[in-house]
Design a protein around this motif. Sequence first.
Motif, PDB file in Angstrom:
ATOM      1  N   PRO A 131       0.807  -1.235   0.000  1.00 38.23           N
ATOM      2  CA  PRO A 131       0.000   0.000   0.000  1.00 38.23           C
ATOM      3  C   PRO A 131       0.836   1.279   0.000  1.00 38.23           C
ATOM      4  O   PRO A 131       0.410   2.310  -0.506  1.00 38.23           O
ATOM      5  N   PHE A 132       2.065   1.214   0.561  1.00 37.08           N
ATOM      6  CA  PHE A 132       2.916   2.395   0.586  1.00 37.08           C
ATOM      7  C   PHE A 132       3.319   2.866  -0.804  1.00 37.08           C
ATOM      8  O   PHE A 132       3.791   3.980  -0.976  1.00 37.08           O
ATOM      9  N   TRP A 133       3.156   1.993  -1.799  1.00 35.02           N
ATOM     10  CA  TRP A 133       3.580   2.368  -3.139  1.00 35.02           C
ATOM     11  C   TRP A 133       2.609   3.336  -3.780  1.00 35.02           C
ATOM     12  O   TRP A 133       2.914   3.974  -4.764  1.00 35.02           O
ATOM     13  N   THR A 134       1.395   3.364  -3.231  1.00 38.05           N
ATOM     14  CA  THR A 134       0.351   4.169  -3.845  1.00 38.05           C
ATOM     15  C   THR A 134       0.174   5.451  -3.054  1.00 38.05           C
ATOM     16  O   THR A 134       0.317   5.457  -1.839  1.00 38.05           O
ATOM     17  N   ASN A 135      -0.134   6.513  -3.753  1.00 36.90           N
ATOM     18  CA  ASN A 135      -0.359   7.799  -3.118  1.00 36.90           C
ATOM     19  C   ASN A 135      -1.514   7.710  -2.125  1.00 36.90           C
ATOM     20  O   ASN A 135      -2.512   7.042  -2.356  1.00 36.90           O
ATOM     21  N   LEU A 136      -1.350   8.394  -0.997  1.00 39.28           N
ATOM     22  CA  LEU A 136      -2.354   8.376   0.058  1.00 39.28           C
ATOM     23  C   LEU A 136      -3.722   8.810  -0.459  1.00 39.28           C
ATOM     24  O   LEU A 136      -4.749   8.222  -0.125  1.00 39.28           O
ATOM     25  N   LEU A 137      -3.714   9.841  -1.314  1.00 35.33           N
ATOM     26  CA  LEU A 137      -4.972  10.376  -1.827  1.00 35.33           C
ATOM     27  C   LEU A 137      -5.722   9.312  -2.627  1.00 35.33           C
ATOM     28  O   LEU A 137      -6.932   9.144  -2.496  1.00 35.33           O
ATOM     29  N   ILE A 138      -4.972   8.566  -3.434  1.00 36.25           N
ATOM     30  CA  ILE A 138      -5.592   7.536  -4.270  1.00 36.25           C
ATOM     31  C   ILE A 138      -6.190   6.442  -3.384  1.00 36.25           C
ATOM     32  O   ILE A 138      -7.298   5.957  -3.634  1.00 36.25           O
ATOM     33  N   ARG A 139      -5.450   6.093  -2.315  1.00 39.15           N
ATOM     34  CA  ARG A 139      -5.973   5.064  -1.413  1.00 39.15           C
ATOM     35  C   ARG A 139      -7.247   5.551  -0.726  1.00 39.15           C
ATOM     36  O   ARG A 139      -8.183   4.793  -0.517  1.00 39.15           O
ATOM     37  N   ALA A 140      -7.275   6.835  -0.384  1.00 40.80           N
ATOM     38  CA  ALA A 140      -8.477   7.385   0.254  1.00 40.80           C
ATOM     39  C   ALA A 140      -9.665   7.304  -0.696  1.00 40.80           C
ATOM     40  O   ALA A 140     -10.772   6.916  -0.306  1.00 40.80           O
ATOM     41  N   PHE A 141      -9.434   7.632  -1.956  1.00 41.24           N
ATOM     42  CA  PHE A 141     -10.532   7.557  -2.930  1.00 41.24           C
ATOM     43  C   PHE A 141     -10.960   6.118  -3.168  1.00 41.24           C
ATOM     44  O   PHE A 141     -12.124   5.835  -3.420  1.00 41.24           O
ATOM     45  N   ALA A 142      -9.993   5.182  -3.072  1.00 40.30           N
ATOM     46  CA  ALA A 142     -10.326   3.772  -3.239  1.00 40.30           C
ATOM     47  C   ALA A 142     -11.281   3.323  -2.134  1.00 40.30           C
ATOM     48  O   ALA A 142     -12.261   2.618  -2.384  1.00 40.30           O
ATOM     49  N   SER A 244      -3.822  13.779  11.212  1.00 45.72           N
ATOM     50  CA  SER A 244      -4.310  13.371   9.892  1.00 45.72           C
ATOM     51  C   SER A 244      -5.018  14.501   9.152  1.00 45.72           C
ATOM     52  O   SER A 244      -5.753  15.287   9.748  1.00 45.72           O
ATOM     53  N   TYR A 245      -4.794  14.571   7.828  1.00 43.89           N
ATOM     54  CA  TYR A 245      -5.400  15.651   7.073  1.00 43.89           C
ATOM     55  C   TYR A 245      -6.174  15.135   5.851  1.00 43.89           C
ATOM     56  O   TYR A 245      -7.351  15.446   5.657  1.00 43.89           O
ATOM     57  N   VAL A 246      -5.513  14.284   5.071  1.00 37.83           N
ATOM     58  CA  VAL A 246      -6.111  13.835   3.812  1.00 37.83           C
ATOM     59  C   VAL A 246      -7.349  12.957   4.063  1.00 37.83           C
ATOM     60  O   VAL A 246      -8.401  13.158   3.457  1.00 37.83           O
ATOM     61  N   ILE A 247      -7.198  11.963   4.976  1.00 40.01           N
ATOM     62  CA  ILE A 247      -8.279  11.008   5.203  1.00 40.01           C
ATOM     63  C   ILE A 247      -9.559  11.701   5.697  1.00 40.01           C
ATOM     64  O   ILE A 247     -10.639  11.518   5.106  1.00 40.01           O
ATOM     65  N   PRO A 248      -9.498  12.540   6.752  1.00 38.67           N
ATOM     66  CA  PRO A 248     -10.749  13.202   7.175  1.00 38.67           C
ATOM     67  C   PRO A 248     -11.301  14.145   6.100  1.00 38.67           C
ATOM     68  O   PRO A 248     -12.509  14.307   5.983  1.00 38.67           O
ATOM     69  N   ARG A 249     -10.408  14.703   5.281  1.00 37.61           N
ATOM     70  CA  ARG A 249     -10.850  15.610   4.229  1.00 37.61           C
ATOM     71  C   ARG A 249     -11.652  14.848   3.175  1.00 37.61           C
ATOM     72  O   ARG A 249     -12.728  15.278   2.769  1.00 37.61           O
ATOM     73  N   VAL A 250     -11.132  13.680   2.753  1.00 42.71           N
ATOM     74  CA  VAL A 250     -11.777  12.929   1.668  1.00 42.71           C
ATOM     75  C   VAL A 250     -12.960  12.110   2.187  1.00 42.71           C
ATOM     76  O   VAL A 250     -14.028  12.092   1.600  1.00 42.71           O
TER      77      VAL A 250
END
Lengths: 306, 376
Positions: A131-142, A244-250
Amino acid sequence: MEHTRRAAEKAQRADIRTRWLLSAPALVVIALASVGPLLIVLVYSFLSPGPYGDVIWKPSLEGWFNVFFSRDIFDDTVSFADAHLSILWRSIKLAIGTTFLTFVFGFPTAYFIASRSPRSRAIWLFLITIPFWTNLLIRAFAIQEVIRNEGIINSLLMSAGLITQPIQMMFTDFAIMVGMTYVHLPLMVLPLYASMEKLDFRLVEAGYDLYATRLAVLRRIIIPQVRPGIIAGSILVFIPSLGSYVIPRVLGGGRNLMVGNLIELQFGQGRNWPLGAALSITLVFIVLVALAFYVRNVGKSGGSHG
Amino acid sequence: MRENKGDILLLENPCRFAIEVRGVSRIYGASSERVTALGGVFVSIRENEFFTLLGPSGCGKTTLLRLIAGFDFPTEGEILLHGQDIAPLPPFKRPVNTVFQNYALFPHMTVAQNIAFGLEMLGKPKDEIRARVDEMLKLVHMEQMRDRYTGQISGGQQQRVALARALAPQPKVLLLDEPLSALDYKLRKEMQIELKRLQSETGITFIFVTHDQEEALTMSDRIAVMSAGRIHQVGTAREIYDRPADRFVADFIGETNFLQATVVGTANDRATVRLASGEILDAGLPERFKPQGEVTVVIRPEHAQLFADDGEESGIKGVLENVVYFGTDTHYHVRLGGGDIFIVRRQNTRTSVDVLEPGVPVGIRLGSDAALVLRD
């Protein structure tokens, strides 16, 4: 006698000097990359906000005042800044919950990997890091794709006839917890694995031999042995999930803010850098207090011997 | 914590045998590359017995011990503890405790906490545990060390703690997996005597695993000699040493001369054989064994005497090749007429002198029961 003693002292001084010199590069990096920026943030928190962001070099306690209190814009009455405090409290709760969940899922995972043969361990560890290979944002959208109202879970449940209305999972604390647990799980598994790998499984056998059930072996033998891993994993998960910033945002949408989003808001749309800086320092302070509390309580119950 | 209290196997009708192993096999791996660690082993271990499983590494002795402890389960066969089948029970429900090869003491607990662990898991009351821990510390002479962590005591002391920990819950059977192998020679000797004392004081059945024949011979009531997943012979130290059942046992225990011979005639439990070098020899026969043709005859080096061959006395003749001094005794290597080497051992005294020099012709004199025909 006197002569040798002085020589020894001299050698010791030289030794200390060498050690400082050897650690100097690391100290410079720490000063530039960690202490320096933090000092800038600390200084900013005591300045006044500029009209279009940035700061004006005029000392002010307004930033810190706004962390805890809010002043009504019409009649200047002062009240507690409920919004800030509840966001802080929510962040702490979500971070603790994330740490707990990553432990619940990470412990059996780490145990599973540590009890494989050395060759397959490498494969399992490799899978953990994918999972570290993928951008955090993409994982959040997944994750969003899985849990949104028209997402995989809801459409499966609806086509199976189990529910008629989609279950609202997106934009809830549940969504944030799922996302943060998923994202931070490897940070728990890896240190847990590192200490479980060193675990002497003969001690587990000795436990069974002495009438300990599986649960008793887990509580009395395995957990005390892997305590350093539990501490390291919890710290590694708690700190980033608190900020945390990205996860709560998305996944939390605009409504379920965490303190990271609040801080971002002050530096962006809010154009109140001193308040953002003061909130950041508050967050650092909370982390420090939590760490001190945690290490003292979890660290001491295992005895000093390791 | 007390969830298992009460379901430890209760023994209703104690039987003569502490442990009965009936046709137990343990086969590892898939069908393509199967490894037989144990192949159909039968053995009965009596109550209050110091029983030793002796064999080279990889012979299956530790596997058998692990099956009795419950860390591993037999592929087939059953294991009875005082007449009850324990094969399906997990280790924590068997009234059997183990002293591990590396002791496996809990490093995060003190000596006293280690010893108390089994009793706590059995849900014993606090004061009973304390009394029992004190008793155990005294039994193994470790009262001074009770609050030390296990990393702070010596190997020999760890050994004692491991023993005390395993004995504290008063198991029906104590399993010892090469417990002395990590100790130096002097300490090992001490612990051998200590183990014997503990066994007779506690009256618990000991099953001791070792590859050290001296350990086995000096400590055991009975010994099972194992190799390649099967038991070759079970008997007292004397039986195993003096009447080895087969070539493996004769070879593994002590030193032995193996001589090829042809049977000339048999009568009762004696046989007359002719050696390759032509000498005629009188040898004992194992029970119910009437051999014909080629056989192997074994003779212990200390059951033979050497004399300078002056042509007057009869015996096995040869040439002395080498003399090796061992302190307690001297080994004489004799090249026989048929080309084999025969070793004779002589006990030394302070003034014994070697009158025989390598290269001289010598004769070997045998007592009437020195030679034994092997079963295979």
